[in-house]
Design a protein around this motif. Structure first.
Motif, short mmCIF file in Angstrom:
data_model
loop_
_atom_site.label_atom_id
_atom_site.label_comp_id
_atom_site.label_asym_id
_atom_site.label_seq_id
_atom_site.Cartn_x
_atom_site.Cartn_y
_atom_site.Cartn_z
N MET A 189 0.81 -1.21 0.00
CA MET A 189 0.00 0.00 0.00
C MET A 189 0.85 1.27 0.00
N THR A 190 2.14 1.11 0.19
CA THR A 190 3.06 2.26 0.12
C THR A 190 3.73 2.37 -1.25
N SER A 191 3.38 1.47 -2.15
CA SER A 191 4.00 1.44 -3.48
C SER A 191 3.72 2.72 -4.26
N THR A 192 4.64 3.07 -5.14
CA THR A 192 4.43 4.25 -6.01
C THR A 192 3.44 3.93 -7.14
N ASP A 193 3.19 2.65 -7.36
CA ASP A 193 2.27 2.22 -8.41
C ASP A 193 0.84 2.21 -7.84
N LYS A 194 -0.03 3.03 -8.41
CA LYS A 194 -1.40 3.14 -7.89
C LYS A 194 -2.15 1.82 -7.99
N ASP A 195 -1.83 0.99 -9.00
CA ASP A 195 -2.50 -0.30 -9.14
C ASP A 195 -2.14 -1.23 -7.98
N PHE A 196 -0.88 -1.19 -7.54
CA PHE A 196 -0.46 -2.00 -6.39
C PHE A 196 -1.21 -1.54 -5.15
N ARG A 197 -1.29 -0.22 -4.98
CA ARG A 197 -1.99 0.33 -3.80
C ARG A 197 -3.46 -0.07 -3.82
N PHE A 198 -4.07 0.02 -5.01
CA PHE A 198 -5.48 -0.32 -5.15
C PHE A 198 -5.73 -1.79 -4.80
N MET A 199 -4.93 -2.69 -5.38
CA MET A 199 -5.12 -4.13 -5.15
C MET A 199 -4.88 -4.50 -3.69
N LEU A 234 -4.62 3.33 6.58
CA LEU A 234 -5.89 3.70 5.94
C LEU A 234 -6.15 5.20 6.02
N LEU A 235 -5.81 5.80 7.15
CA LEU A 235 -5.98 7.24 7.28
C LEU A 235 -5.04 7.99 6.34
N ARG A 236 -3.88 7.42 6.13
CA ARG A 236 -2.93 8.01 5.17
C ARG A 236 -3.45 7.92 3.74
N LEU A 237 -4.08 6.79 3.43
CA LEU A 237 -4.59 6.60 2.07
C LEU A 237 -5.80 7.49 1.75
N LEU A 238 -6.41 8.07 2.78
CA LEU A 238 -7.50 9.01 2.53
C LEU A 238 -7.00 10.23 1.76
N GLU A 239 -5.69 10.46 1.82
CA GLU A 239 -5.08 11.59 1.09
C GLU A 239 -4.36 11.12 -0.17
N ASP A 240 -4.62 9.88 -0.57
CA ASP A 240 -3.98 9.35 -1.77
C ASP A 240 -4.36 10.18 -2.99
N LYS A 241 -3.45 10.26 -3.96
CA LYS A 241 -3.71 11.04 -5.17
C LYS A 241 -4.72 10.36 -6.08
N ASN A 242 -4.92 9.06 -5.88
CA ASN A 242 -5.85 8.32 -6.72
C ASN A 242 -7.21 8.19 -6.02
N GLY A 243 -8.25 8.64 -6.70
CA GLY A 243 -9.59 8.64 -6.10
C GLY A 243 -10.11 7.25 -5.78
N GLU A 244 -9.79 6.26 -6.62
CA GLU A 244 -10.27 4.89 -6.38
C GLU A 244 -9.64 4.30 -5.12
N VAL A 245 -8.37 4.62 -4.89
CA VAL A 245 -7.70 4.16 -3.67
C VAL A 245 -8.34 4.81 -2.45
N GLN A 246 -8.63 6.10 -2.56
CA GLN A 246 -9.30 6.81 -1.46
C GLN A 246 -10.63 6.16 -1.10
N ASN A 247 -11.41 5.87 -2.12
CA ASN A 247 -12.74 5.27 -1.88
C ASN A 247 -12.64 3.90 -1.23
N LEU A 248 -11.65 3.12 -1.65
CA LEU A 248 -11.46 1.81 -1.02
C LEU A 248 -11.04 1.95 0.44
N ALA A 249 -10.18 2.92 0.70
CA ALA A 249 -9.72 3.15 2.08
C ALA A 249 -10.90 3.49 2.98
N VAL A 250 -11.84 4.30 2.48
CA VAL A 250 -13.03 4.65 3.25
C VAL A 250 -13.88 3.41 3.52
N LYS A 251 -14.02 2.55 2.52
CA LYS A 251 -14.81 1.33 2.70
C LYS A 251 -14.21 0.40 3.74
#
Length: 463
Positions: free
Chosen positions: A15-25, A53-70
């Motif tokens: 979840m700390t990866s620079t690749d948004k797909d890695f973070r999303f998965m 998860l609180l850190r990912l709420l500020e992620d640059k990718n909106g899909e990652v943010q939404n998953l973190a909220v869920k």
């Protein structure tokens, strides 16, 4: 390290990866893990998961943010109280952030946490603690007059909390009321409406003393004859809290009724609509206490159920004959006025709903209703607005049901009272027949209306 902890650590690293797909998965996999009933996190894993998860709420990718909220909702039941409190603290702090997207996503997070707070006795400690934290910060957020979006989010979350956990916030009810009442005068209509909604959720669990304070405040402000916009807000709030106030409204009716009657005389369709909504709430919540006001309120309803200043029903045929002659005039008037601007139908509809409330709650006045309300309803079958006409039919159906209802409680009444009820029903049916004939209807015409098919066959109205 247990296998669960190892797996969680692996996901957190991805979840700390620079690749948004890695973070999303990785976030998606974590969500699936948290949804399992069997998962148990150690203290260290709890802290790391919450922080990530609180850190990912500020992620640059909106899909990652939404998953973190869920992930926050299932996490509430998987971590201990200190971690939930830490999560709430950060989310509340984010609510006042300068970043709009972070505010929105944190608002969603708080709503998710509130929806998962336990209601059982074993979880009340957590619920009370979290509610206190959230409430104190929301009260502060509501005071931020310079940022309307923060106010709106705070009011929205507060409504959710009061709706689900009002009893846990008893200690805050007084301060919440003090914070909400000033919002009714906000320059933003959206703030006023959400404040009314929050008060709507506060009233069911508040004390009689607090309810009296709320009612007295509304009466005091209305007595000042504020501008029409504010008057609308106060009357709408009065109608809303009265629906939730139950029998407590009855203690204030002698002051409320004259005030509401007064404002029906103001030339404002929206205000009149709210006035009749208030009357309806009074009738449904306190039908017996409204007895001294039956005549006055009914008279107002009968007056405004025909309030259609921009249409002449009697001249409809003459208008058709003279249409060709007046084409030029019509074009000019169309420029000045459109049916889209006509809000009088809302006044008629609210007045009719008020009459239906009388009929459904005061069966003891059925015979008098046949003399006063029945002919008025039959006359409004010609109503031009479909929504209003549907309410006319609904009110008339209620009248028929109440007439028929006298025979449905035979096992609960004595022979004498049964005979009296039967006589009343016969009188009511005779009145109904007379009114139908006076209005020029026949039984077949009424039966053709779908609304009445289940009621009319019980009466002998053969013409």
């Amino acid at each position: 390290m247990s296998s669960v902890s190892y797996h969680i650590s692996s996901l957190l690293e991805k979840m700390t990866s620079t690749d948004k797909d890695f973070r999303f998965m990785a976030t998606n996999d974590l969500m699936l893990e948290l949804q399992k009933e069997s998962i148990k996190l150690d203290e260290d894993s709890e802290r790391k998961v919450v922080n990530m998860l609180l850190r990912l709420l500020e992620d640059k990718n909106g899909e990652v943010q939404n998953l973190a909220v869920k992930c926050l909702a299932p996490l509430v039941s998987k971590v201990k109280e200190p971690q939930v409190e830490a999560m709430v603290d950060i989310l509340c702090a984010n609510m006042t952030s300068d970043k709009e997207q972070l505010r929105d996503i944190s608002s969603m997070g708080l709503k998710a946490v509130i929806a998962e707070l336990p209601l059982s006795a074993s979880g009340l400690s957590l619920t009370d603690s979290v509610c206190k934290k959230i409430t104190s910060q929301l009260i502060g957020a509501m005071g931020k007059q310079e940022d309307v979006s923060v106010q709106l989010e705070a009011l929205d979350i507060l409504s959710d909390m009061l709706g689900r956990l009002g009893g846990a916030l008893v200690g805050f009810h007084s301060s919440l009321l003090s914070s909400l009442l000033p919002q009714l005068t906000s320059s933003r209509m959206a703030v006023r409406k959400r404040s009314i909604l929050a008060l709507d959720h506060l009233v069911p669990s508040c004390s009689p003393v607090l309810f009296s304070q709320l009612t007295d405040h509304l009466l005091k402000e209305l007595a000042k004859n504020p501008q029409t916009s504010l008057t609308r807000t106060y009357i709408q709030c009065l109608a809303t809290v009265s629906r939730q106030g139950g029998h407590r409204v009855g203690d204030h009716l002698e002051k409320l009724i004259p005030m509401v009657v007064k404002f029906t005389g103001v030339e404002d369709d929206e205000l009149r609509e709210y006035c009749f909504q208030a009357f309806e709430a009074f009738i449904r919540r306190c039908p017996k206490e409204m007895s001294p006001h039956v005549a006055m309120v009914t008279k107002l309803c009968l007056k405004f159920m025909t309030f259609d200043p921009n249409y002449n029903y009697d001249d409809s045929e003459e208008d058709e004959d003279s249409m060709d002659i007046e084409d030029g005039d019509d074009e000019e008037s169309d420029d000045e006025y459109s049916d889209d601007d006509d809000m009088s139908w809302k006044v008629r509809r609210s007045a009719i709903k008020c009459l239906e409330a009388w009929i459904s709650t005061r069966r003891d006045l059925l015979l008098s209703f046949y003399s006063s309300i029945c002919p008025a309803l039959l006359a409004r079958f010609k109503e031009r607005e479909e929504n209003v006409r549907a309410d006319v039919f609904a009110a008339f159906s209620t009248l028929l049901r109440q007439t028929r209802g006298g025979s449905s409680h035979h096992s609960l009444i004595t022979a004498g009272s049964e005979l009296g009820a039967s006589r009343d029903q016969e009188t009511a049916v005779a009145l109904l027949k007379t009114q139908v004939l006076n209005q020029g209807f026949n039984t077949c015409e009424l039966r053709s209306e779908e609304k009445f098919k289940s009621h009319l066959p019980n009466f002998t109205l053969t013409v």
